[in-house]
Enzyme design. Structure first.
Site, PDB file in Angstrom:
ATOM      1  N   HIS A   1     -10.784  -5.294   7.817  1.00 43.51           N
ATOM      2  CA  HIS A   1     -11.375  -5.064   6.502  1.00 43.51           C
ATOM      3  C   HIS A   1     -12.540  -4.077   6.575  1.00 43.51           C
ATOM      4  O   HIS A   1     -12.847  -3.411   5.599  1.00 43.51           O
ATOM      5  CB  HIS A   1     -11.905  -6.366   5.906  1.00 43.51           C
ATOM      6  CG  HIS A   1     -10.842  -7.272   5.348  1.00 43.51           C
ATOM      7  ND1 HIS A   1      -9.880  -7.845   6.123  1.00 43.51           N
ATOM      8  CD2 HIS A   1     -10.614  -7.695   4.078  1.00 43.51           C
ATOM      9  CE1 HIS A   1      -9.092  -8.597   5.351  1.00 43.51           C
ATOM     10  NE2 HIS A   1      -9.515  -8.521   4.113  1.00 43.51           N
TER      11      HIS A   1
ATOM     12  N   GLU B   1       0.821  -1.210   0.000  1.00 41.18           N
ATOM     13  CA  GLU B   1       0.000   0.000   0.000  1.00 41.18           C
ATOM     14  C   GLU B   1       0.855   1.261   0.000  1.00 41.18           C
ATOM     15  O   GLU B   1       0.502   2.262  -0.626  1.00 41.18           O
ATOM     16  CB  GLU B   1      -0.953   0.001   1.196  1.00 41.18           C
ATOM     17  CG  GLU B   1      -2.106  -0.998   1.074  1.00 41.18           C
ATOM     18  CD  GLU B   1      -1.677  -2.448   1.210  1.00 41.18           C
ATOM     19  OE1 GLU B   1      -0.580  -2.717   1.755  1.00 41.18           O
ATOM     20  OE2 GLU B   1      -2.428  -3.336   0.764  1.00 41.18           O
TER      21      GLU B   1
HETATM   22  C1  TPP Z   1      -1.761  -5.032   3.873  1.00 41.05           C
HETATM   23  C2  TPP Z   1      -2.696  -5.860   3.084  1.00 41.05           C
HETATM   24  N1  TPP Z   1      -2.932  -5.551   1.797  1.00 41.05           N
HETATM   25  C3  TPP Z   1      -3.792  -6.273   1.063  1.00 41.05           C
HETATM   26  C4  TPP Z   1      -4.445  -7.336   1.609  1.00 41.05           C
HETATM   27  C5  TPP Z   1      -5.469  -8.097   0.783  1.00 41.05           C
HETATM   28  N2  TPP Z   1      -4.948  -9.385   0.368  1.00 41.05           N
HETATM   29  C6  TPP Z   1      -5.182 -10.487   1.101  1.00 41.05           C
HETATM   30  S1  TPP Z   1      -4.353 -11.777   0.531  1.00 41.05           S
HETATM   31  C7  TPP Z   1      -3.689 -10.915  -0.747  1.00 41.05           C
HETATM   32  C8  TPP Z   1      -2.733 -11.580  -1.661  1.00 41.05           C
HETATM   33  C9  TPP Z   1      -1.603 -12.198  -0.921  1.00 41.05           C
HETATM   34  O1  TPP Z   1      -0.827 -12.954  -1.758  1.00 41.05           O
HETATM   35  P1  TPP Z   1       0.433 -13.748  -1.238  1.00 41.05           P
HETATM   36  O2  TPP Z   1       1.244 -12.898  -0.334  1.00 41.05           O
HETATM   37  O3  TPP Z   1       1.096 -14.304  -2.418  1.00 41.05           O
HETATM   38  O4  TPP Z   1      -0.167 -14.908  -0.320  1.00 41.05           O
HETATM   39  P2  TPP Z   1      -1.185 -16.054  -0.744  1.00 41.05           P
HETATM   40  O5  TPP Z   1      -2.562 -15.530  -0.502  1.00 41.05           O
HETATM   41  O6  TPP Z   1      -0.925 -16.410  -2.142  1.00 41.05           O
HETATM   42  O7  TPP Z   1      -0.913 -17.177   0.215  1.00 41.05           O
HETATM   43  C10 TPP Z   1      -4.137  -9.603  -0.717  1.00 41.05           C
HETATM   44  C11 TPP Z   1      -3.779  -8.579  -1.694  1.00 41.05           C
HETATM   45  C12 TPP Z   1      -4.191  -7.617   2.979  1.00 41.05           C
HETATM   46  N3  TPP Z   1      -4.803  -8.633   3.608  1.00 41.05           N
HETATM   47  N4  TPP Z   1      -3.314  -6.890   3.677  1.00 41.05           N
END
Ligand code: TPP
Ligand code: MG
Lengths: 325, 361
Positions: A129, A60
């Site tokens: 959220h 972010e």
């Molecule tokens: C600070 C923050 N930004 C955005 C999100 C929303 N979000 C949840 S999971 C995700 C993707 C995460 O991907 P990754 O780190 O590859 O982990 P995976 O879900 O693939 O295990 C996002 C953008 C969040 N939870 N926290």
């Protein structure tokens, strides 16, 4: 005219401005091919290409830094924070940097940025959220904070926000995204930022509110009407700056007011409205101005959300206290 | 010159593997020293967790679970790394990393309560050294540097391990966590489970770096890319990272190459919008359970009978845990007010009374 949900109106506003102004860029996590986790940007990358509508790496603070930099080089960024609880990751970018760009440069530079983000309770999301953080934003000088409650308002306010040369935090209540449709003109129109709207007229009591609580308050007003109490419901639409002219004019007519917010009580938008009413209309008041708010806890775990959030019964009760004072 | 340095660095991060897709040993020297019982236990945990994942998905669909992030495809990465830990080690998980903390001691019903959004899900038993799954991507990574330094300063011979994803590796917190741990030589292990996507965004769009493992170099810590579908490789790499950490030989970044078979979470994600079925198939061929099963069968350590026993056990445990979850008293707003502070400030005291009165009606 077309029938649109709020989220369709939001997409429509972005599409309109992407067409109108080649400097408008839309970006954030998952906003490209996926069309956003709520589908707010659905189809926009396909229509305008990857240079105009694109995914960012997951950070972010990176997103707002990018927005500030693009803003300095002549673009008009519309950045998304996937859920507004994640704004804590970039409080500096938003409240420390883009909010102060104009001021620090004595007006030489500015940040023509729109920060779009879903927020608000009632849809059983995981932690961080659903928070109502508009009060934090409203306390940051240099930001405007817009919160639409209807599809029509959402389109006009988002167009005004994108065209604004200063940073605007545009908060989209998740519960309202698809909760109802209404007529939304296909042509472009703007609604002035900082102007409240009277959503229901009444002579006995003023209910000042915004976001999803507009609908809760309208429901309460219907119930009050059955008992012969006519409430005027004012939708602030912008919580910074506040349209106190509209509020004060109404209070001078009704002589009674309550403020309804979904956020916790302490130091919030509601407190600011109460103080401004006192400043401008205290001699017109027949009763203290009371608030309906959530309690001062962290936003609750999903299983307690429904009880924690204020509902129309709370509004009716508080309204009657003021009426019977 | 600068480009040459980059090439040299990237050349050092070849994927570490012990078992190939056929379940054959390809790296005999690296084979970890595990007893037959331990090998069987690893398999048991993977099978159990896959069943749990399937049940969780269907419970979610029936509206009986709440928030859930599927784990199938990541069992080797999650459980192989946890298996290398000691009970005193701390785990700081992300939202998907519930299996690791359950195998570290968190009762299953509390994991379910967490899913449902009930605060008792976060009231971990005293002996479980773990935090609640973190929702804010990256926040747990910096905290891990702090836990690791704390363990070191308290003279413990234990480590702090944290998990994030390929997307999480783009957060500033990821760099800060590694850098702090390196600066204090704190006993930390940073696991990035590279399941190729951050919701819809492919890993190639996250960074210009060819591997995530190489990001350790700039922080001055150890880094290795591991086949995350190979439970033996994940175990061996974590074990070594743990030894290095407690011996003062520095923190480690582990990148585990894996895949999530299911949707991102059960809240409306549609993987067909961003992944092809060819890619899904390609990864399913590398399945961690299939290859480890083949290996154990070749050593006469696994059978259909054993597998079925685990499946039945998992189903029974889940049923019992769900019952316990259902039987947990509903949380009240007054409960939430009470857990805000050690001593309630005056505004909350008033609100506590208001809510208690409301709730007694
Ligand atoms: C600070 C923050 N930004 C955005 C999100 C929303 N979000 C949840 S999971 C995700 C993707 C995460 O991907 P990754 O780190 O590859 O982990 P995976 O879900 O693939 O295990 C996002 C953008 C969040 N939870 N926290
Ligand atoms: Mg990922």
């Amino acid at each position: 005219m077309a029938q649109m949900t709020m989220i369709q109106a939001i997409t429509d506003a972005m599409r309109t401005e992407l067409k109108n102004d080649e400097n408008v860029l839309v970006f954030g996590e998952d906003v490209g091919q996926n069309g956003g986790v709520f589908r707010a940007t659905d189809g926009l990358q396909e229509e305008f290409g990857e240079e105009r509508v694109f995914d960012t790496p997951l950070a972010e603070s990176g997103i707002s830094g990018l927005a500030i930099g693009l803003g300095l080089t002549g673009f008009r960024p519309v950045m998304e924070i996937q859920f507004f609880g994640f704004v804590f990751e970039t409080m500096d970018g938003v409240a420390g940097q883009m909010a102060r760009m104009r001021y620090r440069s004595g007006g030489h530079y500015h940040s023509p940025i729109t920060v779009r983000s879903p927020f608000g309770g009632g849809v059983k999301t995981p932690e961080l959220h659903a928070d109502n953080l508009e009060g934090l934003m409203a306390q940051a000088p240099g930001l405007k904070v817009v919160i639409p409650s209807t599809p029509y308002d959402a389109k006009g306010l988002l167009l005004a926000s994108i065209r604004d040369n200063d940073p605007v935090i545009f908060l989209e209540h998740m519960k309202l995204y698809r909760s109802f449709r209404e007529e939304v003109p296909e042509e472009e129109y703007t609604i002035e930022i900082g102007k409240a709207d009277i959503k229901r007229e009444g002579k006995d009591l003023t209910i000042v509110t915004y976001g999803a609580m507009v609908h809760t308050s309208l429901k309460a007003a219907e119930e009050l009407a059955e008992e012969g109490i006519e409430a005027e419901v004012i939708d602030l639409r912008t919580v910074s700056p506040l349209d106190m002219d509209t509020v004060v004019e109404s209070v001078k007519k009704t002589n009674r007011a309550i403020v309804v917010q979904e956020a916790q009580k302490q130091a919030g938008v509601g407190a600011s409205v109460v103080a401004d009413i006192n400043d401008n209309a205290i001699l017109h008041l027949e009763a203290p101005v009371l608030r309906v708010t959530a309690p001062d806890t962290v936003y609750p775990f999903a299983a307690a959300e429904d009880v924690w959030l204020p509902d129309h019964k709370d509004v009716v009760e508080r309204a009657k206290t003021v009426i019977n004072f | 010159m600068a480009t040459k340095t980059l090439e040299q660095v990237e050349g050092h991060f070849e994927m570490f593997q012990i078992l190939n897709e056929e379940g054959e040993i390809v790296n005999k020297d690296a084979l970890p020293d595990l007893s037959d019982e331990e090998l069987q236990e690893l398999m048991r945990r993977m099978v159990y967790t896959r069943i749990w994942d399937q049940r969780a998905i269907s419970l979610n669909r029936q509206g009986r679970l709440g928030f859930y992030a599927p784990v199938a495809g990541q069992e080797a990465s999650m459980l192989g790394s946890q298996f290398a830990l000691e009970k005193e080690d701390w785990i700081l998980p992300g939202y998907r990393d519930v299996p690791q903390i359950v195998w570290h001691g968190l009762p299953l019903y509390q994991a379910f309560l967490y899913s449902r959004g009930h605060f008792h899900g976060g009231q971990f038993p005293e002996e479980v050294n773990a935090l609640m799954p973190q929702i804010i991507i990256g926040a747990q990574i910096v905290q891990t540097a702090g836990v690791a330094l704390g363990l070191k300063r308290k003279g413990k011979n234990s480590v702090a391990i944290t998990y994030t994803g390929d997307g999480g590796a783009s957060q500033g917190d990821f760099y800060e966590g590694m850098n702090f741990a390196g600066a204090y030589n704190a006993p930390a292990i940073f696991v990035v489970q590279n399941n190729q996507f951050a919701i819809s965004v492919p890993v190639e769009e996250q960074s210009a770096a060819k591997t995530i493992a190489q990001k350790a170099v700039a922080a001055g810590i150890n880094g290795v890319q591991v086949d995350g579908m190979d439970v033996l490789a994940v175990y061996a790499a974590t074990k070594e990272a743990r030894e290095n950490a407690v011996n003062g030989d520095g923190p480690t970044l582990l990148e585990t190459m894996c895949y999530r078979y299911g949707p991102h979470t059960m809240a409306g994600d549609d993987p067909t919008r961003y992944r092809t079925s060819e890619l899904d198939d390609e990864w399913e061929k590398r399945d961690p359970l299939v290859r480890f099963r083949k290996y154990l069968e070749s050593k006469d350590l696994w059978s259909e009978e054993k597998e079925n026993e685990v499946v039945d056990q998992a189903k029974d445990d889940i049923k019992a845990a769900i019952k316990k979850t259902d039987d947990t008293p509903k949380q009240k707003v007054s409960d939430l007010i009470e857990i805000m502070f050690e001593k309630l400030p005056v505004n909350l005291q008033q609100q506590l009374e208001e809510y208690r009165e409301k709730e007694s009606k």
